[in-house]
Design a protein around this motif. Sequence first.
Motif, short mmCIF file in Angstrom:
data_model
loop_
_atom_site.label_atom_id
_atom_site.label_comp_id
_atom_site.label_asym_id
_atom_site.label_seq_id
_atom_site.Cartn_x
_atom_site.Cartn_y
_atom_site.Cartn_z
N VAL A 43 12.76 12.81 4.19
CA VAL A 43 11.90 13.06 5.36
C VAL A 43 12.33 12.21 6.56
O VAL A 43 12.48 12.72 7.66
CB VAL A 43 10.42 12.80 5.02
CG1 VAL A 43 9.53 12.90 6.25
CG2 VAL A 43 9.94 13.80 3.97
N TYR A 44 12.56 10.90 6.33
CA TYR A 44 12.90 10.03 7.46
C TYR A 44 14.35 9.56 7.47
O TYR A 44 14.87 9.15 8.50
CB TYR A 44 11.99 8.80 7.49
CG TYR A 44 10.52 9.13 7.66
CD1 TYR A 44 9.61 8.81 6.67
CD2 TYR A 44 10.04 9.75 8.81
CE1 TYR A 44 8.26 9.10 6.80
CE2 TYR A 44 8.69 10.05 8.96
CZ TYR A 44 7.80 9.72 7.95
OH TYR A 44 6.47 10.00 8.09
N LYS A 57 12.00 5.78 -9.11
CA LYS A 57 11.09 6.54 -8.24
C LYS A 57 11.07 5.89 -6.85
O LYS A 57 10.83 4.69 -6.72
CB LYS A 57 9.70 6.58 -8.84
CG LYS A 57 9.67 7.32 -10.19
CD LYS A 57 8.27 7.74 -10.61
CE LYS A 57 7.45 6.58 -11.12
NZ LYS A 57 6.24 7.04 -11.86
N PRO A 58 11.31 6.70 -5.81
CA PRO A 58 11.45 6.12 -4.47
C PRO A 58 10.13 5.86 -3.76
O PRO A 58 9.18 6.64 -3.88
CB PRO A 58 12.24 7.20 -3.72
CG PRO A 58 11.86 8.48 -4.38
CD PRO A 58 11.57 8.15 -5.82
N LEU A 59 10.14 4.76 -2.97
CA LEU A 59 9.04 4.48 -2.05
C LEU A 59 9.66 4.16 -0.70
O LEU A 59 10.67 3.46 -0.63
CB LEU A 59 8.21 3.29 -2.54
CG LEU A 59 7.47 3.61 -3.82
CD1 LEU A 59 8.02 2.80 -4.97
CD2 LEU A 59 5.99 3.37 -3.68
N VAL A 60 9.04 4.67 0.37
CA VAL A 60 9.59 4.47 1.71
C VAL A 60 8.50 3.98 2.68
O VAL A 60 7.32 4.01 2.35
CB VAL A 60 10.23 5.77 2.24
CG1 VAL A 60 11.27 6.31 1.27
CG2 VAL A 60 9.19 6.82 2.54
N GLU A 61 8.97 3.56 3.88
CA GLU A 61 8.10 3.00 4.93
C GLU A 61 7.61 1.62 4.51
O GLU A 61 6.78 1.47 3.60
CB GLU A 61 6.91 3.92 5.23
CG GLU A 61 7.32 5.28 5.79
CD GLU A 61 7.94 5.19 7.16
OE1 GLU A 61 7.22 4.97 8.14
OE2 GLU A 61 9.17 5.35 7.25
N MET A 78 3.98 0.59 3.51
CA MET A 78 3.51 1.25 2.29
C MET A 78 4.24 0.71 1.06
O MET A 78 3.66 0.63 -0.03
CB MET A 78 3.63 2.76 2.42
CG MET A 78 2.62 3.27 3.44
SD MET A 78 2.45 5.04 3.47
CE MET A 78 3.92 5.47 4.36
N GLN A 120 2.49 -2.53 0.27
CA GLN A 120 1.21 -2.26 -0.41
C GLN A 120 1.45 -1.91 -1.88
O GLN A 120 0.73 -2.39 -2.76
CB GLN A 120 0.50 -1.06 0.25
CG GLN A 120 -0.42 -1.44 1.39
CD GLN A 120 -1.25 -0.26 1.86
OE1 GLN A 120 -0.71 0.69 2.44
NE2 GLN A 120 -2.53 -0.30 1.62
N TYR A 121 2.44 -1.07 -2.11
CA TYR A 121 2.76 -0.66 -3.49
C TYR A 121 3.14 -1.88 -4.34
O TYR A 121 2.68 -2.03 -5.47
CB TYR A 121 3.90 0.36 -3.48
CG TYR A 121 4.39 0.71 -4.87
CD1 TYR A 121 5.54 0.12 -5.41
CD2 TYR A 121 3.70 1.64 -5.65
CE1 TYR A 121 5.96 0.44 -6.68
CE2 TYR A 121 4.12 1.96 -6.91
CZ TYR A 121 5.26 1.36 -7.43
OH TYR A 121 5.69 1.67 -8.70
N GLU A 175 0.13 -3.87 -5.23
CA GLU A 175 -0.78 -3.24 -6.20
C GLU A 175 -0.16 -3.11 -7.59
O GLU A 175 -0.88 -2.99 -8.57
CB GLU A 175 -1.20 -1.85 -5.67
CG GLU A 175 -2.20 -1.96 -4.53
CD GLU A 175 -2.34 -0.69 -3.71
OE1 GLU A 175 -1.70 0.33 -4.07
OE2 GLU A 175 -3.08 -0.72 -2.71
N THR A 176 1.16 -3.12 -7.67
CA THR A 176 1.84 -2.95 -8.96
C THR A 176 2.06 -4.29 -9.65
O THR A 176 1.93 -4.38 -10.87
CB THR A 176 3.18 -2.23 -8.75
OG1 THR A 176 2.93 -1.02 -8.04
CG2 THR A 176 3.86 -1.91 -10.06
N LEU A 201 -5.17 -4.29 6.90
CA LEU A 201 -4.42 -3.06 7.18
C LEU A 201 -4.46 -2.74 8.67
O LEU A 201 -3.48 -2.34 9.27
CB LEU A 201 -5.01 -1.88 6.39
CG LEU A 201 -4.70 -1.84 4.92
CD1 LEU A 201 -5.40 -0.65 4.26
CD2 LEU A 201 -3.20 -1.73 4.66
N LYS A 230 -1.11 -2.59 11.00
CA LYS A 230 -0.85 -1.34 11.72
C LYS A 230 -0.74 -1.62 13.21
O LYS A 230 0.17 -1.12 13.89
CB LYS A 230 -1.98 -0.36 11.43
CG LYS A 230 -1.75 1.02 11.95
CD LYS A 230 -2.85 2.01 11.48
CE LYS A 230 -2.40 3.42 11.82
NZ LYS A 230 -3.39 4.24 12.41
#
Lengths: 236, 221
Positions: A53-54, A65-69, A72, A75-76, A79-80, A98, A102
Motif C-alpha cells: 500500500v505505501y 507477518k508484516p506490520l507497517v507505519e 502502529m 503500538q503492536y 501490546e505483544t 495516542l 498523532k
Amino acid sequence: MAPEKELVQLIGFWGSPYVLSVRWALKLKGIEYEYHEENLLKKSPLLLQYNPVYKKVPVLLHNGKPLVESLMIIQYIDETWKQNPLQPQDPYERAKTLFWAKFAHEKCIAPMVSSFFKIGEEQEKCVKEACEHLRTLESALEEGKRFFGGETIGFVDIAAAWMGCWARIIEEILSVKLIDEEKMPRLIAWFSNVVEVPALKECMPPTQNLLEHNIKFRKFLVAAAERLQSVPLTGN
Amino acid sequence: MAGDELILLNYWISMFGARVRIALEEKGLNYEYREENLQNKSPLLLQMNPVHKKIPVLIHNGKPICESNIIVQYIDEFWNDKTPLLPSDPYEKAQARFWADYIDKKLYDSGRKITWNKNKEEAEEGKKEVLEIFKVLEGALGDKPYFGGENFGYVDISLIGFHMWFYAYETIANFSIEAECPKLMAWDKRCLERKTVAKSLGDPKAVYDIVLKSRKIKGLD
C-alpha cells in the motif's frame, strides 16, 4: 507453555527517523531482531511485497507477518511484548498518549519534513506551520517532568522526541528557524532527555552522517525541481 | 455503568462524528448528543478541544477525548465487557488499525476534491482517487461480510460514516459507486441494516443539499 520461537525482522533505512523510533521500541523491550537495510532508490521485492500500500520503511515482520507505519508498529510491539510498558494502562491516559503522538506526527513532524521538499513561499508556509504546532507541543509538556508522561520513558517519547535532531539538520540545510530557544525550553530539554538515554543513544545514527546524507538529498531535490521549472531556484 | 456521564459534541454531517455515535450505540451506552454549529463553536467545544477546536469530542465524566478513531478505541477499551469493536489478537488489531488509518489518510482528502472542486478536472481527479481507494478497500474486504470477518467492527465503523457522503460524491462527479465497486456497496447495504448504523447516519440527500449551499456561498458554483 513453551515460548514460541519468535522471529522478528526489521526492514529499514539507516537515515529514517521512523525506523529509529521502531528500533528504540525494540531496544527498550529487549527484543532481538534481524535488521535488513533497504536501498530506497531501488526498493527490494521484499519491501514491495510486505508493504504494497505505501511501499515504505519501516516494516516489522513478526514470524513472517508484516506490520507497517511506525506508530502502529510501536503500538503492536507494546501490546505483544508486555515488559517495560510504553503506554499507560488506564484507557483515558492511553487516549491522551495516542492524541499527542498523532499531533506530534501530523502537525509538527509532517510540516517540518514537507519544508525540506519545498522552496520559497511554500517552504516558508511549512516552517511557520511547524513552529506554531511546536509551540502547542511545548505547552503540552509539563515543567520538571523528564519525559512526556513523567519519569518513565514512554510512547510519545519514542514516537516523536527524535524530531529535535532532525529539526536541527533541517535548520542548518535550509537556513530556517524551527526550534526557538527562548519559546521552547521544555521541548529542548525533552529532546535531550530522551536522546541521552543510553539505550536510545546507542541506536542514533551519527549526526554528521545524517547531515551529509541530507545535504546530498536536498541538492538532489533542488536539482529535480529546477529541471522541472528550467530556471535556477533562489535560496537553499 | 451507573453514574457515567457521556456527552458527544458533534455536527451531524461529519463522517468522523458518525464513528463515535455508532460505537456508543454498539455498546448500548446512554449519552447526551449536542449539535455544534461550526460557524459559531460553543465555549464547551473550545474548552474541551483547545488544540484542534474540532468535532467530534466525547466528554466522559467531564474528561474530553478527541480524534474519532482514538475515541472509538477508548470506548472499546473502557467498556470492554461487551460487544468488542477491535479484535483481541494483537496482529489482527494492528491490521484493523492499519485500515482505519488508511481510510483517514486517503478518503477524506480525495472526497474533498470532489465536493469542493474548483473545476471539472479537480472533480474528475477526486473521483479517480476515490474509486482507487474503494478498490483497495474491496481487496481488503474480500469475501468477508465485514472488514473484521463475521462481526461488525472497528474498520466498518471507520468507513461507514462516509455513506452519508456517497450521494454527494456520485452526483457532483457524475459516477456510480455501485457500478464500479459492487462489493463495497453490498457491504454498505449490510451495514445500513444495523439499527446502530441507521440511527447514527444523516440523510445523504440532506448532506448533498448542504454541500450545494456551501458551494454557492464559497463562490464555487
